[in-house]
Design an enzyme around this catalytic site. Structure first.
Site, PDB file in Angstrom:
ATOM      1  N   ILE A 264      38.954  46.672  39.486  1.00  0.00           N
ATOM      2  CA  ILE A 264      39.391  45.532  38.696  1.00  0.00           C
ATOM      3  C   ILE A 264      38.677  44.328  39.305  1.00  0.00           C
ATOM      4  CG2 ILE A 264      41.501  45.379  40.092  1.00  0.00           C
ATOM      5  CD1 ILE A 264      42.854  43.949  37.793  1.00  0.00           C
ATOM      6  N   SER A 265      37.945  43.581  38.481  1.00  0.00           N
ATOM      7  CA  SER A 265      37.126  42.483  38.985  1.00  0.00           C
ATOM      8  C   SER A 265      37.974  41.381  39.592  1.00  0.00           C
ATOM      9  CB  SER A 265      36.276  41.897  37.851  1.00  0.00           C
ATOM     10  OG  SER A 265      35.361  42.842  37.354  1.00  0.00           O
ATOM     11  N   GLN A 266      37.357  40.614  40.509  1.00  0.00           N
ATOM     12  CA  GLN A 266      38.064  39.495  41.108  1.00  0.00           C
ATOM     13  C   GLN A 266      38.415  38.468  40.027  1.00  0.00           C
ATOM     14  OE1 GLN A 266      34.182  38.214  43.220  1.00  0.00           O
ATOM     15  NE2 GLN A 266      35.490  36.419  43.348  1.00  0.00           N
TER      16      GLN A 266
ATOM     17  N   PHE B 110      28.635  44.606  40.010  1.00  0.00           N
ATOM     18  CA  PHE B 110      29.577  45.388  39.213  1.00  0.00           C
ATOM     19  C   PHE B 110      29.301  46.874  39.392  1.00  0.00           C
ATOM     20  CE2 PHE B 110      30.186  41.379  37.118  1.00  0.00           C
ATOM     21  CZ  PHE B 110      31.420  41.449  36.479  1.00  0.00           C
TER      22      PHE B 110
ATOM     23  N   ARG C 279      48.786  39.887  36.818  1.00  0.00           N
ATOM     24  CA  ARG C 279      47.730  40.765  37.344  1.00  0.00           C
ATOM     25  C   ARG C 279      48.297  41.939  38.146  1.00  0.00           C
ATOM     26  NH1 ARG C 279      43.346  40.716  41.530  1.00  0.00           N
ATOM     27  NH2 ARG C 279      41.441  41.399  40.474  1.00  0.00           N
TER      28      ARG C 279
END
Length: 224
Positions: free
Chosen positions: A51-53, A194, A25
């Site tokens: 960038i999503s968790q 989001f 990541r």
């Protein structure tokens, strides 16, 4: 990250957990943010996106029930992280990103890591990729006012679409399963937040619904 943030919080799909372990990541976050790469939190990237968790990425992929041999579409590729994780499970991944700067950087990143089964395109993700449809699964990494009709129509029968739906502040994560040629089932997977899904079948740049979503006489689509 995988043991504490994912497995202990209910992610059970071994293929998803293995893919999350494999993909670095730190290669997908902005320069200077590497030390935070494995925190269970969204991080800012270029073009005002995030960038999503890790947990949300894993939960969406698990909900989509992706299998080896599947063809998967991801809308809102961002840094390319979710597409990279999906590529460790599926046969072919098609990812769309509307911001050129993000799309070109994500493509370079994916190629550099050898994830050759990901094809990244620049464009309006709310319209999907009709030339590559149908898809076994579709994941949308941005929140729209409703489920884009084009994406529903590009699902295979039996396929699943995972998409955040709601207003700009908070959405419900919806899973839409195509049960027949013109029939769908829906499931609410819980509250999420989001960035907005911008496009012809999402939000307009000014925060209003795009014209395609509020034509006179048009009915609201599935919303969970």
């Amino acid at each position: 990250m995988v043991d504490v943030q994912l497995a202990r919080r209910g992610i059970r799909d071994e293929a998803v957990l293995a893919a999350m372990r494999e993909v670095p990541r730190e290669r997908f976050v902005s320069e200077g943010m590497e030390e935070f790469a494995y925190d269970d939190a969204p991080l800012p990237i270029d073009a005002g996106q995030t960038i999503s968790q890790p947990y949300i990425v894993a939960a969406m992929i698990e909900a989509a029930e992706i299998e080896p041999g599947d063809r998967v579409l991801e809308v809102g590729a961002g840094s390319g992280y979710a597409a990279a994780v999906i590529s460790r499970i599926a046969k072919d991944v098609f990812a769309i990103e509307r911001h050129e700067v993000l799309g070109h950087a994500a493509r370079k990143r994916l190629e550099g890591l050898g994830y050759c089964n990901v094809e990244l395109r620049i464009g309006d993700g709310t319209l999907g990729l009709p030339d590559e449809a149908p898809f076994d699964a579709i994941l949308v990494s941005a929140g729209g006012p409703e489920v884009p009709r084009a994406l529903k129509e590009q699902l295979k029968v039996g396929g699943g679409l995972v998409v955040p739906v709601g207003d700009a502040g908070e959405q419900s994560l919806c899973k839409i399963t195509r049960t027949g040629t013109g029939s769908y089932a829906e499931e609410d997977l819980g509250a999420v937040r989001f960035v907005p899904l911008i496009g012809a079948q999402g939000w307009a740049e000014d925060g209003r619904r795009s014209a395609a979503n509020h034509l006179p006489g048009a009915s609201r689509d599935l919303s969970c």
